[in-house]
Design a protein around this motif. Sequence first.
Motif, PDB file in Angstrom:
ATOM      1  N   THR A  90       0.887  -0.995  -0.044  1.00  0.00           N
ATOM      2  CA  THR A  90      -0.359   0.018  -0.117  1.00  0.00           C
ATOM      3  C   THR A  90       0.917   1.230  -0.028  1.00  0.00           C
ATOM      4  OG1 THR A  90      -0.178   0.225   2.489  1.00  0.00           O
ATOM      5  CG2 THR A  90      -1.626  -1.251   1.568  1.00  0.00           C
ATOM      6  N   ASN A 110      -7.661   0.994   6.427  1.00  0.00           N
ATOM      7  CA  ASN A 110      -8.991   1.281   5.639  1.00  0.00           C
ATOM      8  C   ASN A 110      -8.890   2.606   5.094  1.00  0.00           C
ATOM      9  OD1 ASN A 110     -10.301  -1.062   6.102  1.00  0.00           O
ATOM     10  ND2 ASN A 110     -11.068  -0.445   8.121  1.00  0.00           N
ATOM     11  N   LEU A 139      -6.753   2.373   1.811  1.00  0.00           N
ATOM     12  CA  LEU A 139      -7.055   1.898   0.806  1.00  0.00           C
ATOM     13  C   LEU A 139      -8.535   2.345   0.080  1.00  0.00           C
ATOM     14  CD1 LEU A 139      -7.163  -1.814   2.559  1.00  0.00           C
ATOM     15  CD2 LEU A 139      -5.829  -0.896   0.663  1.00  0.00           C
ATOM     16  N   CYS A 140      -8.934   3.084   1.087  1.00  0.00           N
ATOM     17  CA  CYS A 140     -10.377   3.573   0.474  1.00  0.00           C
ATOM     18  C   CYS A 140      -9.995   4.704  -0.483  1.00  0.00           C
ATOM     19  CB  CYS A 140     -11.180   4.167   1.595  1.00  0.00           C
ATOM     20  SG  CYS A 140     -12.646   4.907   1.322  1.00  0.00           S
ATOM     21  N   SER A 172      -6.988   5.139  -2.148  1.00  0.00           N
ATOM     22  CA  SER A 172      -6.441   4.677  -3.326  1.00  0.00           C
ATOM     23  C   SER A 172      -7.578   4.163  -4.488  1.00  0.00           C
ATOM     24  CB  SER A 172      -5.191   3.566  -3.109  1.00  0.00           C
ATOM     25  OG  SER A 172      -5.758   2.598  -2.521  1.00  0.00           O
ATOM     26  N   LYS A 173      -8.489   3.531  -3.691  1.00  0.00           N
ATOM     27  CA  LYS A 173      -9.732   3.042  -4.723  1.00  0.00           C
ATOM     28  C   LYS A 173     -10.342   4.338  -5.158  1.00  0.00           C
ATOM     29  CE  LYS A 173     -13.642   0.024  -3.777  1.00  0.00           C
ATOM     30  NZ  LYS A 173     -14.299  -0.510  -2.542  1.00  0.00           N
ATOM     31  N   ASN A 186      -8.126   5.518  -7.932  1.00  0.00           N
ATOM     32  CA  ASN A 186      -8.084   4.600  -9.122  1.00  0.00           C
ATOM     33  C   ASN A 186      -9.355   4.826  -9.901  1.00  0.00           C
ATOM     34  OD1 ASN A 186      -5.673   3.314  -8.807  1.00  0.00           O
ATOM     35  ND2 ASN A 186      -6.638   1.543  -7.486  1.00  0.00           N
ATOM     36  N   GLN A 187     -10.549   5.161  -9.308  1.00  0.00           N
ATOM     37  CA  GLN A 187     -11.897   5.217 -10.068  1.00  0.00           C
ATOM     38  C   GLN A 187     -11.856   6.546 -10.798  1.00  0.00           C
ATOM     39  OE1 GLN A 187     -14.696   5.136  -6.689  1.00  0.00           O
ATOM     40  NE2 GLN A 187     -14.833   3.172  -6.779  1.00  0.00           N
TER      41      GLN A 187
END
Length: 294
Positions: free
Chosen positions: A110, A274, A277-278, A280-281, A284-285
């Motif tokens: 990460t 969390n 991760l949230c 980087s999501k 990415n989106q």
Amino acid sequence: QAKHNGKNSLSYFDEKLEKDIQFKLYQENKLRKAIEQKSFVMHYQPQFCMETKNIVGLEALVRWRTEQGTLLYPDSFISLAEELGVISQITLIVLEKVITDIKQWQQSETVLSNIPVAINMSALDFDDKTFIDGVFDYIKKANITPELLKIELTETAIFKDVDYVKQVLSRLQAHSIGIAIDDFGTGYSSFAYLKDLAINTLKIDKSFIEDFIENKTSEAIVQSIIALAHNLNLNVVAEGVETEKEELLLKSMKCDIGQGYQYAKPLNKVQLLNFVLCQSKLINQANERAVNNK
Ligand code: C2E
Ligand code: MG
Ligand code: MG
Ligand code: MG
């Protein structure tokens, strides 16, 4: 001398004093036991690049986990630990926990694998010269990338023994361990030490950020600290950024890094994972959308 009013009863004030002393003794014993059992938990507050909004650092903030399972904040026990002369033991426990976490994150794939973590040191940590040697030994043995560890010091720590601290900071710099001056602007605020100490970062104290939107003096101080930092080739962090308005004003003032509830509260390890991760999501989106819209 206890005053007796009437029979054997202590006065209200003596009773109150007696109770306070009892409570303090009780707390002292609890704290010593907590140190023995290392009953402390680290929380980590992310720091963000104002320009890119990427996480660029973490500050490690210690919490005492009591036997009842509640977490006590540092303002309620650091000064007691300093008074009892046990603060350096807490610093070592913090160092140990942070290095363990850095090692774990390094293997996590990460963004945390590559993000420096700053620990707070007490002015009293510099009283015992063998303590700092112990810290160096510990870091060496831990075999982490030294760039991933940073140290925050207040001006109070520097001024206890400038010559000695100067030596320690040079050693830390030689090891690639970064130094930040914490709560900058609230200490002795002598500029002389900035000239010959190995420092990388100034952290603007949150008391200035608290009211710099409406207080012209605070605004001028914030602006001046940013200019000072940049003229000295230092990074500047604003702490206690709580609103978007504050964030935008700091950005327009060319502050490098922001830390505060506006971005993220101090988080425990699970919450922190969390959070990244949230993030980087979401990034990415956004990237996918950008590609699809082309
Ligand atoms: P500090 O190093 O200046 O840390 C920043 C404090 O501001 C933290 O309080 C943090 O939770 C709080 N904070 C962060 N964002 C905001 C915000 O947007 N608004 C406001 N009002 N506050 C914010 P915390 O965790 O209670 O720590 C308090 C102080 O205790 C720290 O101030 C530091 O001086 C000391 N401390 C924390 N951990 C350690 C440690 O491991 N060792 C030592 N010696 N001192 C520590
Ligand atoms: Mg700090
Ligand atoms: Mg601070
Ligand atoms: Mg503070």
